[in-house]
Design a protein around this motif. Sequence first.
Motif, short mmCIF file in Angstrom:
data_model
loop_
_atom_site.label_atom_id
_atom_site.label_comp_id
_atom_site.label_asym_id
_atom_site.label_seq_id
_atom_site.Cartn_x
_atom_site.Cartn_y
_atom_site.Cartn_z
N ALA A 58 -4.57 -0.88 1.98
CA ALA A 58 -4.92 0.17 2.95
C ALA A 58 -3.66 0.80 3.53
O ALA A 58 -3.58 2.03 3.69
CB ALA A 58 -5.80 -0.40 4.06
N ALA A 59 -2.67 -0.02 3.84
CA ALA A 59 -1.41 0.49 4.37
C ALA A 59 -0.69 1.33 3.31
O ALA A 59 -0.07 2.36 3.62
CB ALA A 59 -0.51 -0.65 4.83
N LEU A 60 -0.78 0.91 2.06
CA LEU A 60 -0.18 1.67 0.96
C LEU A 60 -0.76 3.07 0.90
O LEU A 60 -0.02 4.05 0.76
CB LEU A 60 -0.44 0.93 -0.36
N LYS A 61 -2.06 3.17 1.07
CA LYS A 61 -2.73 4.47 1.03
C LYS A 61 -2.48 5.28 2.30
O LYS A 61 -2.55 6.50 2.28
CB LYS A 61 -4.21 4.28 0.75
N ALA A 62 -2.16 4.59 3.40
CA ALA A 62 -1.90 5.28 4.67
C ALA A 62 -0.54 5.99 4.64
O ALA A 62 -0.36 7.00 5.30
CB ALA A 62 -1.96 4.30 5.83
N GLY A 63 0.40 5.43 3.89
CA GLY A 63 1.70 6.07 3.77
C GLY A 63 2.84 5.08 3.70
O GLY A 63 2.68 3.91 4.05
N PRO A 64 4.01 5.55 3.24
CA PRO A 64 5.16 4.66 3.07
C PRO A 64 5.59 3.91 4.33
O PRO A 64 5.88 2.72 4.26
CB PRO A 64 6.26 5.60 2.56
N ALA A 65 5.62 4.58 5.47
CA ALA A 65 6.06 3.91 6.71
C ALA A 65 5.08 2.81 7.10
O ALA A 65 5.49 1.71 7.49
CB ALA A 65 6.23 4.92 7.83
N GLU A 66 3.80 3.10 6.97
CA GLU A 66 2.76 2.12 7.31
C GLU A 66 2.84 0.91 6.38
O GLU A 66 2.73 -0.24 6.80
CB GLU A 66 1.37 2.75 7.25
N PHE A 67 3.04 1.18 5.09
CA PHE A 67 3.15 0.11 4.11
C PHE A 67 4.37 -0.76 4.41
O PHE A 67 4.26 -1.98 4.45
CB PHE A 67 3.24 0.70 2.70
N ALA A 68 5.50 -0.14 4.61
CA ALA A 68 6.74 -0.89 4.88
C ALA A 68 6.58 -1.75 6.13
O ALA A 68 7.01 -2.91 6.16
CB ALA A 68 7.93 0.05 5.01
N ALA A 69 5.95 -1.21 7.17
CA ALA A 69 5.75 -1.96 8.41
C ALA A 69 4.81 -3.15 8.19
O ALA A 69 5.07 -4.26 8.67
CB ALA A 69 5.20 -1.04 9.50
N LYS A 70 3.72 -2.93 7.46
CA LYS A 70 2.75 -4.00 7.20
C LYS A 70 3.40 -5.12 6.38
O LYS A 70 3.27 -6.30 6.70
CB LYS A 70 1.53 -3.44 6.46
N VAL A 71 4.14 -4.75 5.34
CA VAL A 71 4.79 -5.76 4.49
C VAL A 71 5.84 -6.52 5.30
O VAL A 71 5.94 -7.75 5.19
CB VAL A 71 5.40 -5.12 3.22
N ALA A 72 6.59 -5.82 6.13
CA ALA A 72 7.61 -6.49 6.96
C ALA A 72 6.95 -7.48 7.91
O ALA A 72 7.45 -8.60 8.10
CB ALA A 72 8.42 -5.46 7.73
N THR A 73 5.83 -7.11 8.50
CA THR A 73 5.10 -8.00 9.40
C THR A 73 4.64 -9.24 8.64
O THR A 73 4.83 -10.37 9.09
CB THR A 73 3.89 -7.28 10.02
N TYR A 74 4.02 -9.03 7.50
CA TYR A 74 3.51 -10.15 6.72
C TYR A 74 4.64 -11.03 6.19
O TYR A 74 4.51 -12.25 6.19
CB TYR A 74 2.64 -9.65 5.58
N GLU A 75 5.73 -10.42 5.77
CA GLU A 75 6.85 -11.22 5.28
C GLU A 75 7.41 -12.08 6.42
O GLU A 75 7.76 -13.24 6.22
CB GLU A 75 7.95 -10.36 4.68
N GLY A 76 7.46 -11.51 7.62
CA GLY A 76 7.92 -12.28 8.77
C GLY A 76 7.02 -13.48 9.05
O GLY A 76 7.50 -14.57 9.37
N GLU A 77 5.71 -13.28 8.89
CA GLU A 77 4.77 -14.38 9.10
C GLU A 77 4.96 -15.47 8.04
O GLU A 77 4.94 -16.67 8.37
CB GLU A 77 3.34 -13.86 9.09
N VAL A 78 5.15 -15.06 6.79
CA VAL A 78 5.38 -16.04 5.72
C VAL A 78 6.68 -16.80 5.99
O VAL A 78 6.74 -18.03 5.84
CB VAL A 78 5.41 -15.36 4.33
N ALA A 79 7.71 -16.10 6.43
CA ALA A 79 9.00 -16.74 6.73
C ALA A 79 8.86 -17.77 7.84
O ALA A 79 9.45 -18.85 7.78
CB ALA A 79 10.04 -15.68 7.11
N GLU A 80 8.07 -17.45 8.87
CA GLU A 80 7.83 -18.40 9.96
C GLU A 80 7.10 -19.64 9.46
O GLU A 80 7.43 -20.75 9.84
CB GLU A 80 7.04 -17.73 11.10
N ILE A 81 6.09 -19.43 8.63
CA ILE A 81 5.35 -20.57 8.07
C ILE A 81 6.29 -21.42 7.23
O ILE A 81 6.25 -22.66 7.28
CB ILE A 81 4.15 -20.07 7.23
N ALA A 82 7.18 -20.78 6.48
CA ALA A 82 8.11 -21.50 5.59
C ALA A 82 9.02 -22.42 6.40
O ALA A 82 9.40 -23.49 5.92
CB ALA A 82 8.93 -20.52 4.77
#
Length: 113
Positions: free
Chosen positions: A82-106
Motif C-alpha cells: 500500500a505504501a509502495l502505491k502511495a508513493g516513494p516517500a511513503e514507501f521509504a518511510a514505511k520500510v524504514a519504520t519496519y526495518e527499525g522494528e526488526v533491528a530492535e527485535i534482533a
Amino acid sequence: MTAPHSLLPPLLSQIDALIAAEKYQEVAEAYTAFVKEHPTTNYLASEPIPFKLNVAFSKKYGSSATNTFTLRNTTWASDVKAALKAGPAEFAAKVATYEGEVAEIAKTAKKVA
C-alpha cells in the motif's frame, strides 16, 4: 516471429540491487516509473517486493528477528505494498519504520547456536 520477453526480470534485478543498497525510496521510484510505462504489470511488479525486503532483513538481522516481526505484524507485506502505491516517500518511510522494528527485535533475539 519471436515471443515477447518479459520486462519484469530487469526491474526485479534493479529492485534487488536497490534493496541491497538500502535505497528504499529509489525502489519505489523504479517501481512507479515501470508501472506508469507498463500499467498491466502493477500486480506482478509489486508482489515480490515484500518478499525481497524480508530476505534482505533476514540476511541483515537474522531470520529469528524477521520471523518475530512478521508474527507481530501480520499485515506488514500488504502495508508495504500500500505504501509502495502511495508513493516513494511513503514507501521509504514505511520500510524504514519496519526495518527499525526488526533491528530492535534482533537486539533481544536469542542467537541460534
